[in-house]
Every structure is written in structure tokens, then in C-alpha cells.
Design an enzyme around this catalytic site. Structure first.
Site, short mmCIF file in Angstrom:
data_model
loop_
_atom_site.label_atom_id
_atom_site.label_comp_id
_atom_site.label_asym_id
_atom_site.label_seq_id
_atom_site.Cartn_x
_atom_site.Cartn_y
_atom_site.Cartn_z
N ARG A 76 0.85 -1.18 0.00
CA ARG A 76 0.00 0.00 0.00
C ARG A 76 0.89 1.23 0.00
O ARG A 76 1.95 1.25 0.64
CB ARG A 76 -0.93 0.03 1.23
CG ARG A 76 -2.00 -1.05 1.24
CD ARG A 76 -3.07 -0.78 0.20
NE ARG A 76 -4.20 -1.69 0.31
CZ ARG A 76 -4.37 -2.79 -0.43
NH1 ARG A 76 -3.44 -3.11 -1.32
NH2 ARG A 76 -5.42 -3.55 -0.27
N GLU B 110 -2.83 7.93 -4.62
CA GLU B 110 -3.23 7.40 -5.93
C GLU B 110 -4.74 7.54 -6.11
O GLU B 110 -5.49 7.53 -5.13
CB GLU B 110 -2.80 5.93 -6.06
CG GLU B 110 -3.40 4.99 -5.03
CD GLU B 110 -2.84 3.56 -5.16
OE1 GLU B 110 -3.66 2.66 -5.35
OE2 GLU B 110 -1.61 3.37 -5.05
N HIS C 269 -1.00 0.43 -9.66
CA HIS C 269 -1.68 -0.46 -8.72
C HIS C 269 -2.34 -1.63 -9.45
O HIS C 269 -3.54 -1.87 -9.34
CB HIS C 269 -2.72 0.31 -7.89
CG HIS C 269 -3.07 -0.39 -6.61
ND1 HIS C 269 -3.53 0.28 -5.50
CD2 HIS C 269 -3.03 -1.70 -6.26
CE1 HIS C 269 -3.77 -0.60 -4.52
NE2 HIS C 269 -3.47 -1.80 -4.96
#
Length: 311
Positions: A230, A259, A277
Site C-alpha cells: 500500500r 493514488e 496499482h
């Protein structure tokens, strides 16, 4: 059997929505429950599909009096309020191991790409460069791999590292049973003995900025950081400053703070490889995630036992 209403509060593929819609009334809110929808009658919502990043808060659950089930579409669940779910009598599941191998493959790809400078040299070669970009670059074989986190994904990455001839060390809050790799007590100690430091721990308040300036300084000018966990686990400001002055050799990031908005300083750095991601995304992983999701939805509707239940 009467169709039940579910809210999908994250972006998912049309394939996933199609399979869900075959058995359930689906309301899509890909920007989260708080984004609202004219079609949303909160009293009818039986289940919510979310993920660890988006989560589901106590306030969200309080708006849904008929909520019975929350399904995390993936392994992460750090932003789902499990305490609130238990208090409200809501069951929570997740989908561990469904994208484990894909994430591990992606971590290895980032390690290779940043250490071998693949992206920057590809761009330079296309503009006519040759001799200047043929300088030696570090490789994985014979190097030291440090794993921050050694859950299923972390172990899959470590096994891949070993196959490339890397030595593996890890740090976790407690010693992991059933593994032969040595453990060190904290991330600073691990960074100090690593050439590649891979972040594979859960997100959440306990790990926010675990990789801070002290850890990055310990990693040193020949070390590489890779994060497939993360974004919040790494202190972005500290990382940018260290990268800009060559305090570490480079970074491979699939996740970052804020993000999907990419921090401008990261965009301007040539010693960073970035992906959006997507480490856990592959056709095989998606099929496994959809299958796990449908299994738990169907089991809850039919009164059968759930798998990977958290609350």
C-alpha cells in the site's frame, strides 16, 4: 429465490459485473458508497463489494440497515471497519491467495526493471542512444532480498528471489513458523543488510510510513526499494528526497500515496519504475477473485458457511 441487491463500490470488470448481475441486482458506485446514486435505496442493500483501499466505514454501514455481508474483492481489508461490522451484525469476507502469484510475479518484474534500468534504457535506445546506455547494472543473482512482511504474498516473492539466487531475510512483528529464512527485529535492521527491500506487509494505521527516512538511509545508495503493498507504508516525501540525491539506487512502485494522482516529483525521476496499482491483476487472478466473491455471496444467501470470514 428472490434477487438481492448488492452495491459494487469499486471499479471491476464488465465480466465481473455480468456474472454478478446474473444472480443479483447490482448497483455500481465505482467511486465509493459516498458518491451516491439516484438508483440507491439504502434500505434494500443486502451486500457491498469493496476492497482494502476503499473499505467500508462505520458511517457507511450505518446508512444500510439491511446490510448483511461485506465482501472484499481481494486479500486486503484494512479500511473495512470490522468492529462496526460486528456491532451491526454484518459478516465480512475477503479473498486471500486469489492474486498471490500474480502480485509476486509483478514484484519480481519491478525488481528486474529498476535494477537493470529497463524503462529508461528502452526510452534512450529509441532516441538513438547506444554506447552510453550499455553500462553495467546490478542484477538479482547473488544479491540480498529483504522482505517487509512475510504473509502468503511475501513468501511467494521470497521463493522467487531464492530461485534467482538471492538470499532472503525478513521482518515481521512475530517470527513466522514453518519458514527457514532468518528474521530481524525491524525494518531499519532489515534495510541495512538488503540490496532489494520489498514491501509486502498489510496497510493500515499500524504500518503507515513504516518505510521512513531512517529505513531508506539504512538501505543506502546501492539499494532498491519495491512496494507492492500500500502506498501509505512508504513516506513519499522522504522517498523522493532520498531518490533525488542518490541516497538509494532506485525504486519500483506499484502503489503510492494519493493514488491515482501520481506525485509530481515521482513523475520526474528516472530511477523510479511506476505501475498503476495493477500488481494483482491478471486473467487468472480475476477469475479466482470473481469465483471467491460469488461463492461467498451465494453461500450467504443460501445459509451456507462462508470462506475467509473476518467478522
Amino acid at each position: 429465490m428472490a434477487r438481492k441487491t448488492i452495491v459494487v463500490s469499486i471499479p471491476v470488470s464488465e465480466k465481473c459485473l455480468s456474472r454478478l448481475s446474473s444472480a443479483y441486482d447490482v448497483i455500481t458506485l465505482p467511486n465509493g458508497l459516498g458518491s451516491g446514486s439516484p438508483a440507491l435505496d439504502t434500505s434494500t442493500v443486502w451486500a457491498v463489494v469493496t476492497n482494502g483501499s476503499t473499505g467500508l466505514s462505520q458511517a457507511d454501514m450505518a446508512q444500510l440497515p439491511g446490510l448483511d455481508l461485506v465482501c472484499s474483492y481481494g486479500a486486503g481489508y484494512e479500511n473495512i471497519d470490522l468492529g462496526a461490522a460486528r456491532q451491526q451484525g454484518v459478516r465480512v469476507t475477503h479473498a486471500p491467495n486469489t492474486n498471490m502469484e500474480t502480485v509476486a510475479d509483478h514484484a519480481l518484474a519491478l525488481m528486474l526493471a529498476v535494477s537493470r534500468d529497463i524503462c529508461a534504457r528502452d526510452r534512450a535506445l529509441r532516441t538513438g542512444a547506444w554506447a552510453a546506455i550499455r553500462s553495467p547494472r546490478p542484477t538479482l543473482s547473488g544479491s540480498r532480498l529483504g522482505m517487509i512482511g512475510l504473509g502468503n504474498i511475501g513468501q511467494a516473492i521470497a521463493r522467487r528471489g531464492e530461485a534467482f539466487g538471492m538470499t532472503v531475510t525478513y521482518t515481521t512483528p512475530e517470527t513466522m513458523s514453518g519458514v527457514a529464512w532468518p528474521r530481524v527485529p525491524d525494518a531499519v535492521a532489515l534495510a541495512g543488510i538488503s540490496d532489494f527491500l520489498v514491501v509486502a506487509c498489510p496497510g493500515g494505521p499500524a504500518t503507515r510510513h513504516l518505510v521512513n527516512r531512517e529505513v531508506l538511509e539504512a538501505l543506502g545508495p546501492k539499494g532498491f526499494l519495491v512496494n507492492i503493498s500500500r502506498g501509505m507504508v512508504v513516506d513519499t516525501a522522504a522517498l523522493v528526497e532520498v531518490l533525488q540525491r542518490g541516497g538509494i539506487a532506485g525504486a519500483g512502485l506499484d502503489v503510492f500515496e494519493g493514488e491515482p494522482e501520481l506525485p509530481t516529483p515521482l513523475r520526474d525521476l528516472d530511477n523510479v519504475v511506476l505501475t498503476p496499482h495493477m500488481a494483482g491483476r491478471s486473467p487468472a487472478a480475476e477469475e479466482a477473485q470473481v469465483t471467491a466473491l460469488l461463492h461467498n455471496l451465494d453461500a450467504a444467501r443460501e445459509g451456507r458457511a462462508l470462506t475467509a470470514q473476518l467478522a
